[in-house]
Design an enzyme around this catalytic site. Structure first.
Site, mmCIF file in Angstrom:
data_model
loop_
_atom_site.group_PDB
_atom_site.id
_atom_site.type_symbol
_atom_site.label_atom_id
_atom_site.label_comp_id
_atom_site.label_asym_id
_atom_site.label_seq_id
_atom_site.Cartn_x
_atom_site.Cartn_y
_atom_site.Cartn_z
ATOM 1 N N ARG A 180 -29.269 2.771 -3.034
ATOM 2 C CA ARG A 180 -28.058 1.949 -3.065
ATOM 3 C C ARG A 180 -28.266 0.726 -2.173
ATOM 4 N NH1 ARG A 180 -27.424 4.792 -6.572
ATOM 5 N NH2 ARG A 180 -25.709 6.168 -7.137
ATOM 6 N N PHE B 56 -21.238 -3.594 -4.039
ATOM 7 C CA PHE B 56 -22.181 -2.501 -4.083
ATOM 8 C C PHE B 56 -21.683 -1.497 -3.015
ATOM 9 C CE2 PHE B 56 -25.381 -3.435 -7.420
ATOM 10 C CZ PHE B 56 -24.628 -4.419 -8.026
ATOM 11 N N ASN B 57 -22.441 -1.043 -2.064
ATOM 12 C CA ASN B 57 -21.907 0.019 -1.205
ATOM 13 C C ASN B 57 -21.349 -0.534 0.107
ATOM 14 O OD1 ASN B 57 -23.669 1.413 -3.200
ATOM 15 N ND2 ASN B 57 -22.850 3.174 -2.109
ATOM 16 N N ASP C 103 0.866 -1.185 0.000
ATOM 17 C CA ASP C 103 0.000 0.000 0.000
ATOM 18 C C ASP C 103 0.899 1.229 0.000
ATOM 19 O OD1 ASP C 103 -3.235 0.374 1.286
ATOM 20 O OD2 ASP C 103 -1.932 2.092 0.887
ATOM 21 N N SER D 48 -10.956 5.319 -6.502
ATOM 22 C CA SER D 48 -12.258 4.642 -6.372
ATOM 23 C C SER D 48 -13.463 5.578 -6.234
ATOM 24 C CB SER D 48 -12.227 3.695 -5.172
ATOM 25 O OG SER D 48 -12.061 4.442 -3.996
ATOM 26 N N PHE E 241 -6.920 -4.521 -4.108
ATOM 27 C CA PHE E 241 -7.868 -3.471 -3.698
ATOM 28 C C PHE E 241 -7.398 -2.085 -4.106
ATOM 29 C CE2 PHE E 241 -8.356 -6.939 -0.680
ATOM 30 C CZ PHE E 241 -9.726 -7.055 -0.576
ATOM 31 N N LYS F 22 -12.602 -0.507 -14.044
ATOM 32 C CA LYS F 22 -12.752 -1.843 -13.446
ATOM 33 C C LYS F 22 -13.241 -2.843 -14.488
ATOM 34 C CE LYS F 22 -11.625 -0.837 -9.173
ATOM 35 N NZ LYS F 22 -10.799 -1.592 -8.235
ATOM 36 N N TYR G 154 -14.555 5.576 -13.634
ATOM 37 C CA TYR G 154 -14.148 4.635 -12.582
ATOM 38 C C TYR G 154 -14.668 3.230 -12.900
ATOM 39 C CZ TYR G 154 -14.457 1.994 -8.284
ATOM 40 O OH TYR G 154 -14.396 0.986 -7.368
ATOM 41 N N HIS H 211 -18.204 9.280 1.378
ATOM 42 C CA HIS H 211 -19.227 8.240 1.430
ATOM 43 C C HIS H 211 -20.363 8.619 2.371
ATOM 44 C CE1 HIS H 211 -15.736 6.107 -0.225
ATOM 45 N NE2 HIS H 211 -16.667 5.528 -0.958
#
Ligand code: UDP
Length: 342
Positions: A223, A171-172, A33, A79, A75, A147, A143, A191
């Protein structure tokens, strides 16, 4: 049997919760990371942290020098849907470049299993809700496009190099570790649930609801919020499944909640009002995204432990109350080191 997994973006929200789940199963974990958005303090002590980008040959060399890797979970990515509408070429180029470099390094080092963090943003204007895996891919943002490209790249990696993969379309992602060890701390935070909770706590200005004129029952976007711990479980199941064959799954609870419903749930959980105002739509936001996760339930036996929105928000609230500054100064202090391992 204990295995060794490389987790890029393991200092981020979903990545760190997956690291915790892998460690709990007795696996060894190497986190790669660059800490540009993640927090060193979010990486459990038992994992090795290598600071670097997943497309940096030197960082990859250091990672693969640590020993054989049984699987890669990727990951690390830009994003944010909204940012990707403002900077489409940076988003598409960076996510593609990093993903391709990592896939290339993985196959070069004999890795046979690869899990990609994919997204509901593959589906910009779905024909059917809930969205199953037969829905055509038609991203609503750069975005989502980036992907979609990586999912396609993995098809070629399998055809040419035999790499088996799982593309998991979240999803969320929301909530926090039920035991309170980890939570959600994006900087800047964009978010919905963390912003709602910070508005409740008076730590931020009132929430702006991005549009109340959508073609949905209450006019706000719908969502499918999924608990981050349930996402982590799906990764463990996927890692087993791809010993045999590649898979793609949509991951949600199959239940949509509007922004207004999230506000109402947060008011139930916290017992306080959520200060909010109505603002304009955010470019790139589809009106409704709800997953059908029937396929992963049927094929892998995945069963979410925390499907209930109030529980998801309660876990997020508990972490936020215990960590009002998120990972706070711990994050920046730990992040200032040279990056290699502890
Ligand atoms: N949203 C909002 N106000 C905010 C942040 C988000 O109304 O300050 C809405 C957003 O338009 C979307 C939903 O909340 O409909 C979830 O947004 P988030 O950014 O959390 O996740 P996304 O769906 O973009 O992945």
């Amino acid at each position: 049997m204990a295995e060794t997994f490389l987790v890029t973006g393991g200092a981020g929200f979903v990545g760190s919760h997956c690291v915790l789940a892998l460690l709990a199963r007795g696996h060894r974990v190497i986190v790669l990371d660059d800490l540009s958005t993640g927090h060193a303090a979010a990486v459990p002590e038992a994992a090795v942290l290598v600071r670097g980008r997943a497309d940096d040959p030197e960082a990859l060399r250091r990672v693969f020098a640590l020993g054989p890797i049984d699987g890669v979970l990727h990951f690390a990515a830009l994003s944010l849907v909204g940012d990707s509408m403002r900077e489409p070429y940076r988003y598409m180029a960076e996510n593609a470049r990093v993903g391709l470099a990592l896939i290339e390094a993985a196959v070069a080092h004999g890795v046979t299993r690869f899990v990609l963090s994919s997204t509901a943003a593959l589906f910009g204007n779905p024909r059917r809700i809930p969205i199953d895996e037969d829905e055509p891919i038609d991203p609503g943002s750069p975005y989502g496009e980036s992907k979609a490209w990586l999912e396609r790249a993995l098809l070629w990696a399998e055809r040419i190099h035999g790499l088996k993969s799982a593309s998991l379309r979240y999803f969320n992602a929301a909530g926090a570790d039920p035991e309170g060890r980890l939570g959600e701390d994006h900087r800047p935070e964009t978010h919905l649930i963390p912003l709602v909770l910070d508005a409740v706590a008076g730590r931020r200005p009132p929430l702006t609801v991005f549009g109340d004129d959508y073609d949905t029952p209450d006019g706000t976007c719908i969502r499918d919020y999924i608990h981050v711990a349930d996402l982590a479980t799906a990764h463990l199941l996927a890692l087993e499944a791809i010993r045999e064959r590649s898979v793609r799954y949509n991951l949600g609870n199959g239940q949509g909640h509007s922004v207004r419903e999230v506000i109402a749930a947060a008011e139930r959980v916290t017992g306080r009002k959520v200060p909010h105002v109505i603002g304009p739509r955010r470019p790139g936001d589809p009106p409704a995204l709800v997953a059908s996760s029937d396929r992963i339930r049927r094929e892998l036996g995945w069963t979410p432990r925390f499907p209930d929105l109030d529980t998801i928000i309660a876990h997020a609230w508990a972490w936020r109350q215990a960590n009002p500054d998120g990972y706070g100064s711990r994050a920046s202090a730990a992040a200032s080191g040279p990056g290699m391992a502890r």
